[in-house]
Design an enzyme around this catalytic site. Structure first.
Site, PDB file in Angstrom:
ATOM      1  N   ASP A 179       0.860  -1.185   0.000  1.00  0.00           N
ATOM      2  CA  ASP A 179       0.000   0.000   0.000  1.00  0.00           C
ATOM      3  C   ASP A 179       0.899   1.239   0.000  1.00  0.00           C
ATOM      4  O   ASP A 179       1.677   1.446   0.937  1.00  0.00           O
ATOM      5  CB  ASP A 179      -0.900  -0.015   1.240  1.00  0.00           C
ATOM      6  CG  ASP A 179      -1.970   1.054   1.205  1.00  0.00           C
ATOM      7  OD1 ASP A 179      -2.164   1.670   0.138  1.00  0.00           O
ATOM      8  OD2 ASP A 179      -2.622   1.267   2.251  1.00  0.00           O
ATOM      9  N   ASP A 198      -2.940   2.441  -6.008  1.00  0.00           N
ATOM     10  CA  ASP A 198      -1.852   2.487  -5.037  1.00  0.00           C
ATOM     11  C   ASP A 198      -1.740   1.275  -4.126  1.00  0.00           C
ATOM     12  O   ASP A 198      -0.967   1.299  -3.164  1.00  0.00           O
ATOM     13  CB  ASP A 198      -1.984   3.747  -4.177  1.00  0.00           C
ATOM     14  CG  ASP A 198      -3.264   3.760  -3.348  1.00  0.00           C
ATOM     15  OD1 ASP A 198      -4.234   3.086  -3.735  1.00  0.00           O
ATOM     16  OD2 ASP A 198      -3.286   4.443  -2.310  1.00  0.00           O
ATOM     17  N   GLU A 199      -2.461   0.212  -4.398  1.00  0.00           N
ATOM     18  CA  GLU A 199      -2.320  -0.973  -3.553  1.00  0.00           C
ATOM     19  C   GLU A 199      -2.616  -2.242  -4.337  1.00  0.00           C
ATOM     20  O   GLU A 199      -3.351  -2.230  -5.328  1.00  0.00           O
ATOM     21  CB  GLU A 199      -3.216  -0.891  -2.315  1.00  0.00           C
ATOM     22  CG  GLU A 199      -4.705  -0.859  -2.610  1.00  0.00           C
ATOM     23  CD  GLU A 199      -5.551  -0.927  -1.339  1.00  0.00           C
ATOM     24  OE1 GLU A 199      -5.211  -1.709  -0.422  1.00  0.00           O
ATOM     25  OE2 GLU A 199      -6.557  -0.214  -1.287  1.00  0.00           O
TER      26      GLU A 199
END
Length: 362
Positions: A11, A106-107
């Site tokens: 993350d 983003d993860e």
């Protein structure tokens, strides 16, 4: 004997805001809000850790964020820049994982069960991934390492920012037992309150409830809660994910009362949605309209058909769906439109079958 699964959840730290601070050195060390302007109807898309100290968080109205921190910097999002970095970090993931399941820009979950690098140590692999992300993007990421997706995701949030947290197989049940239910991925504020009313405050309390009782109280989710209370999560990491819906929404500068005006706004959104559907070769059978009123209450109304919905169909469907809301009676601050029920083939994912007898060191 089946190999012990090794899952990493990566993350990025305050992703949008961190990209802005990287690209604009003058933003570093300052409370930064990515989203709308202070006097707009927009919301916070992301904020820096400096802004979080003031109680600001994503999805908060920008007007409230400004009241909490009047000297914060407000900047519009640059999604092209974020996607470019997202592609960079996914390339790094694929250097180590046999399966990568992105959850957002983003993860992502990574399955490194069969990875030979670092003698199969998921902890060392996570360290290498974090190191390469920093070297190639000048951004930090936090990682969680465990034997299933549920624990890996929780672990990635334990030591932010720039953290690495490992939950080993022998630690899983004790870790979950001590965890407040509000920290469980998949348990939101409403469910947390309901659990507290039932005397369920920790994983230990949740484990004391029978499957029958949890199912009676929480429906189909009861099985999920029963399993995670025992640190059980058999969901695989899937590289190919079938999109279930595609939509757009817009927040108005001023509340709208007029049904014709709302209909026109929704038709504009529909054209954009259908353009995206066309690019991805998707055909939908369900349309959903979302209406958020000025008091922030929101409702959704959906319509499904047996045939593929065409853009021209929406001129008749949208007014019918709006009639089922209080639009025109209550002022509206936001509308959204999404399409789902896609007519697409099922994608197959690769799952390694060979036991390579690698070191099981976490």
């Amino acid at each position: 004997m089946a190999k012990q699964r090794k899952i990493i959840h990566v993350d990025m730290d305050a992703f949008f805001a961190s990209v802005e601070q990287r690209d604009h050195p003058e933003y570093k060390g300052k409370p930064l809000i990515v989203g709308g302007q202070p006097n707009s109807r927009g919301v916070v898309a992301a904020c820096s850790y400096e802004a979080r100290k003031y109680g600001i968080h994503s999805a908060m109205p920008c007007s409230r964020a400004y009241r909490l921190c009047s000297h914060a910097l407000f900047v519009p999002p640059r999604f092209d820049a974020y996607r470019e970095v997202s592609n960079q970090i996914r390339d790094i993931f694929w250097r180590y994982a046999t399966e990568v399941e992105p959850l957002s820009l983003d993860e992502a979950y990574l399955d490194v069960t069969y990875t030979e690098a670092f003698n199969g140590s998921a902890t060392l692999i996570a360290q290498a991934i974090k190191r390469e992300i920093l070297q190639e993007t000048r951004l930090t990421a936090s990682a969680g390492v465990s034997y299933n997706k549920f624990l890996a995701k929780i672990a990635s949030d334990m030591d932010k920012p720039n953290g690495l947290y490992v939950i080993r197989p022998e630690q899983g049940e004790a870790f979950v037992a001590a965890l407040p239910v509000g920290k469980f991925h998949g348990i939101g504020p409403a469910t947390e309150t309901k659990m507290h009313n039932l005397g369920i405050h920790t994983g230990k309390n949740l484990r004391e409830k029978s499957l029958t009782e949890l199912t009676e109280r929480f429906g189909k989710a009861g099985q999920y809660y029963y399993n995670i209370a025992r640190a059980i999560d058999e969901r695989p990491v899937r590289s190919q994910r079938i999109r279930k819906s595609l939509g757009k929404e817009t927040t108005f500068a001023e509340d709208i009362h007029s049904i014709p005006e709302l209909t026109a706004k929704l038709l504009d959104l529909a054209e954009r949605v259908f353009e995206s559907l066309s690019k991805q070769n998707l055909k939908a059978r369900t349309i959903t309209v979302k209406v958020k009123y000025a008091d922030f209450q929101q409702v959704t109304r959906a319509h499904s058909t047996e045939h593929i919905i065409q853009l021209t169909d929406l001129k008749q469907i949208i007014p019918l769906l709006l009639e089922k809301t209080e639009a025109g009676i209550k002022p509206v601050r936001l509308v959204g439109l999404s399409m789902s029920g896609f007519d697409v083939p099922v994608l197959q994912t690769h799952q390694p079958q060979l036991d390579l007898a690698l070191n099981d060191e976490f």
